[in-house]
Structure formats: structure tokens, C-alpha cells
Design a protein around this motif. Structure first.
Motif, PDB file in Angstrom:
ATOM      1  N   LEU A 135       0.789  -1.279  -0.143  1.00 19.42           N
ATOM      2  CA  LEU A 135       0.059  -0.056  -0.059  1.00 19.42           C
ATOM      3  C   LEU A 135       0.745   1.216   0.023  1.00 19.42           C
ATOM      4  CD1 LEU A 135      -2.813  -0.957   2.463  1.00 19.42           C
ATOM      5  CD2 LEU A 135      -2.946  -0.898   0.065  1.00 19.42           C
ATOM      6  N   THR A 136       2.147   1.004   0.128  1.00 20.56           N
ATOM      7  CA  THR A 136       2.989   2.443   0.298  1.00 20.56           C
ATOM      8  C   THR A 136       3.673   2.530  -1.136  1.00 20.56           C
ATOM      9  OG1 THR A 136       4.845   1.004   1.120  1.00 20.56           O
ATOM     10  CG2 THR A 136       3.486   2.067   2.579  1.00 20.56           C
ATOM     11  N   GLY A 137       3.861   3.787  -1.420  1.00 20.84           N
ATOM     12  CA  GLY A 137       4.521   4.339  -2.637  1.00 20.84           C
ATOM     13  C   GLY A 137       5.889   4.949  -2.286  1.00 20.84           C
ATOM     14  N   LYS A 138       5.798   5.803  -1.165  1.00 20.42           N
ATOM     15  CA  LYS A 138       6.762   6.448  -0.773  1.00 20.42           C
ATOM     16  C   LYS A 138       7.249   5.647   0.733  1.00 20.42           C
ATOM     17  CE  LYS A 138       4.356  10.378  -1.557  1.00 20.42           C
ATOM     18  NZ  LYS A 138       3.792  11.831  -0.733  1.00 20.42           N
ATOM     19  N   PRO A 139       8.505   6.189   1.069  1.00 23.77           N
ATOM     20  CA  PRO A 139       8.938   5.571   2.421  1.00 23.77           C
ATOM     21  C   PRO A 139       7.873   5.870   3.461  1.00 23.77           C
ATOM     22  CG  PRO A 139      10.686   6.910   1.297  1.00 23.77           C
ATOM     23  CD  PRO A 139       9.599   7.278   0.619  1.00 23.77           C
ATOM     24  N   VAL A 140       7.938   4.814   4.492  1.00 17.76           N
ATOM     25  CA  VAL A 140       7.000   5.014   5.518  1.00 17.76           C
ATOM     26  C   VAL A 140       7.084   6.226   6.287  1.00 17.76           C
ATOM     27  CG1 VAL A 140       6.079   3.847   7.723  1.00 17.76           C
ATOM     28  CG2 VAL A 140       6.329   2.548   5.626  1.00 17.76           C
ATOM     29  N   GLU A 141       8.304   6.396   6.786  1.00 15.68           N
ATOM     30  CA  GLU A 141       8.885   7.625   7.582  1.00 15.68           C
ATOM     31  C   GLU A 141       8.017   8.915   7.045  1.00 15.68           C
ATOM     32  OE1 GLU A 141      12.769   8.061   9.897  1.00 15.68           O
ATOM     33  OE2 GLU A 141      12.902   6.861   8.041  1.00 15.68           O
ATOM     34  N   GLU A 142       8.482   9.104   5.522  1.00 16.68           N
ATOM     35  CA  GLU A 142       7.699  10.070   4.833  1.00 16.68           C
ATOM     36  C   GLU A 142       6.265  10.293   5.024  1.00 16.68           C
ATOM     37  OE1 GLU A 142       7.834  11.638   0.094  1.00 16.68           O
ATOM     38  OE2 GLU A 142       9.897  10.839   1.160  1.00 16.68           O
ATOM     39  N   ILE A 143       5.646   9.280   4.779  1.00 22.95           N
ATOM     40  CA  ILE A 143       4.072   9.337   4.929  1.00 22.95           C
ATOM     41  C   ILE A 143       3.693   9.621   6.073  1.00 22.95           C
ATOM     42  CG2 ILE A 143       2.178   7.845   4.571  1.00 22.95           C
ATOM     43  CD1 ILE A 143       3.801   6.372   2.318  1.00 22.95           C
ATOM     44  N   LEU A 144       4.350   9.238   7.014  1.00 26.86           N
ATOM     45  CA  LEU A 144       3.841   9.266   8.621  1.00 26.86           C
ATOM     46  C   LEU A 144       4.021  10.705   9.077  1.00 26.86           C
ATOM     47  CD1 LEU A 144       5.162   5.941  10.622  1.00 26.86           C
ATOM     48  CD2 LEU A 144       2.897   7.053  10.146  1.00 26.86           C
ATOM     49  N   LYS A 145       5.093  11.402   8.603  1.00 28.62           N
ATOM     50  CA  LYS A 145       5.494  12.764   8.987  1.00 28.62           C
ATOM     51  C   LYS A 145       4.207  13.751   8.315  1.00 28.62           C
ATOM     52  CE  LYS A 145      10.290  13.369   9.574  1.00 28.62           C
ATOM     53  NZ  LYS A 145      11.420  13.639   8.885  1.00 28.62           N
ATOM     54  N   ALA A 146       3.996  13.471   6.986  1.00 30.44           N
ATOM     55  CA  ALA A 146       2.925  14.320   6.183  1.00 30.44           C
ATOM     56  C   ALA A 146       1.522  14.106   7.114  1.00 30.44           C
ATOM     57  CB  ALA A 146       2.924  13.713   4.842  1.00 30.44           C
ATOM     58  N   TYR A 147       1.524  12.780   7.388  1.00 35.45           N
ATOM     59  CA  TYR A 147       0.294  12.298   8.159  1.00 35.45           C
ATOM     60  C   TYR A 147       0.069  13.140   9.568  1.00 35.45           C
ATOM     61  CZ  TYR A 147      -3.154   9.495  10.758  1.00 35.45           C
ATOM     62  OH  TYR A 147      -4.409   8.887  11.306  1.00 35.45           O
ATOM     63  N   LEU A 148       0.914  13.071  10.287  1.00 36.54           N
ATOM     64  CA  LEU A 148       0.823  13.733  11.415  1.00 36.54           C
ATOM     65  C   LEU A 148       0.736  15.575  11.453  1.00 36.54           C
ATOM     66  CD1 LEU A 148       3.287  11.611  13.870  1.00 36.54           C
ATOM     67  CD2 LEU A 148       0.991  11.783  13.722  1.00 36.54           C
ATOM     68  N   GLN A 149       1.386  15.920  10.200  1.00 36.27           N
ATOM     69  CA  GLN A 149       1.457  17.409  10.043  1.00 36.27           C
ATOM     70  C   GLN A 149      -0.053  17.922   9.526  1.00 36.27           C
ATOM     71  OE1 GLN A 149       4.776  18.137   7.700  1.00 36.27           O
ATOM     72  NE2 GLN A 149       6.096  17.990   9.514  1.00 36.27           N
ATOM     73  N   SER A 150      -0.717  17.171   8.880  1.00 32.10           N
ATOM     74  CA  SER A 150      -1.962  17.321   8.137  1.00 32.10           C
ATOM     75  C   SER A 150      -3.152  17.607   9.387  1.00 32.10           C
ATOM     76  CB  SER A 150      -2.463  16.457   7.153  1.00 32.10           C
ATOM     77  OG  SER A 150      -2.671  15.014   7.653  1.00 32.10           O
TER      78      SER A 150
END
Length: 150
Positions: A135-150
């Protein structure tokens, strides 16, 4: 007239309990919104585990011909309940929904690219989540950072 034995009644209660947990899990998944990650976790319901351990021998000892169907339904419900979803509005763990605002901290597990731990406000222990890489296209860390900032 149907004559029920004690273990038939216990089994019936277990089946109703599993359906109840399954319905709660479906409702919690709907609350998550658009799914970002899907996977599994170390977050377990002690009641469900104990109930399952006690009910399994009762299912095997059933004299009914539908015992295999009951076993399949319970396994499917168990998988449905145990699935973890991280979505735009929060996280579904077992049959519980935790709003995104309750997430205090997220960090990657050292040496793993598909596993992270979260701290949820109101819980004393961290929850370790292992995601499906598909389900991931980008690195998980990058997705999690964006997720928490939104």
C-alpha cells in the motif's frame, strides 16, 4: 423441542460476541476515512483471546454438521477484527477507533522499514504496527510525517 447443553450455550454466546466485535470493527474502519496504511499490530484484546481459547474445544466437540462453517466464520471474523487501518481521521485497532488527535508520538522501529510504534493519549503502552508494503509508494517515515502534520 431443542435441548441445549451448557457448552452449546457458551458457544452460542461466543458466536454472538464475535459478531458483535465484527460489527464494531466494521464501524471503526468506517470512521478511519481514506486508508493510508493497512496491517497488523501487537494490540490484542485479552477478552477475545480468552474467549477464543475456551470456545475452540467446544467448536471441535460439536455434534452439529455446521461446525466447520462456524469455525470458518469465526476465523474470518477474527482476521477482520485484528486488521489495523491508519486513515485520514485516525486509527482502527481491533474494534476500537482512535482519533488522529489522540496520537501523541510516532517513530519507526529501528532496522525495520515496514514497522512503527505509536503512542496514543490515554494508553500507557505503545502500539507496534507492521504495515503491508503493497500500500505504500513512498518511504513510510515520509508518509507518517506528512500524516501527523496534516
Amino acid at each position: 423441542m431443542i435441548k441445549l447443553k451448557l457448552f452449546d450455550i457458551i458457544l452460542l454466546v461466543f458466536i454472538v460476541y464475535m459478531f458483535y466485535k465484527g460489527i464494531k470493527a466494521i464501524k471503526a474502519k468506517k470512521q478511519v476515512g481514506a486508508v493510508i496504511f493497512k496491517g497488523s499490530s501487537n494490540y490484542k484484546s485479552i477478552q477475545t483471546m480468552i474467549f477464543s481459547i475456551l470456545a475452540l474445544p467446544l467448536i471441535i466437540l460439536l455434534e452439529w454438521n455446521i461446525k466447520y462453517m462456524i469455525l470458518i466464520v469465526i476465523v474470518v471474523l477474527g482476521v477482520l477484527i485484528e486488521q489495523v487501518y491508519v486513515g485520514e481521521h485516525g486509527i482502527k485497532l481491533n474494534d476500537e477507533f482512535f482519533a488522529k488527535e489522540r496520537i501523541m508520538h510516532v517513530y519507526m522501529v529501528e532496522g525495520r522499514v515496514d514497522q512503527f510504534e505509536i503512542m496514543i493519549n490515554g494508553r500507557t503502552d505503545t502500539v507496534k504496527i507492521t504495515i503491508s508494503k503493497s500500500l505504500t509508494g513512498k518511504p513510510v517515515e515520509e508518509i507518517l510525517k506528512a500524516y501527523l502534520q496534516s
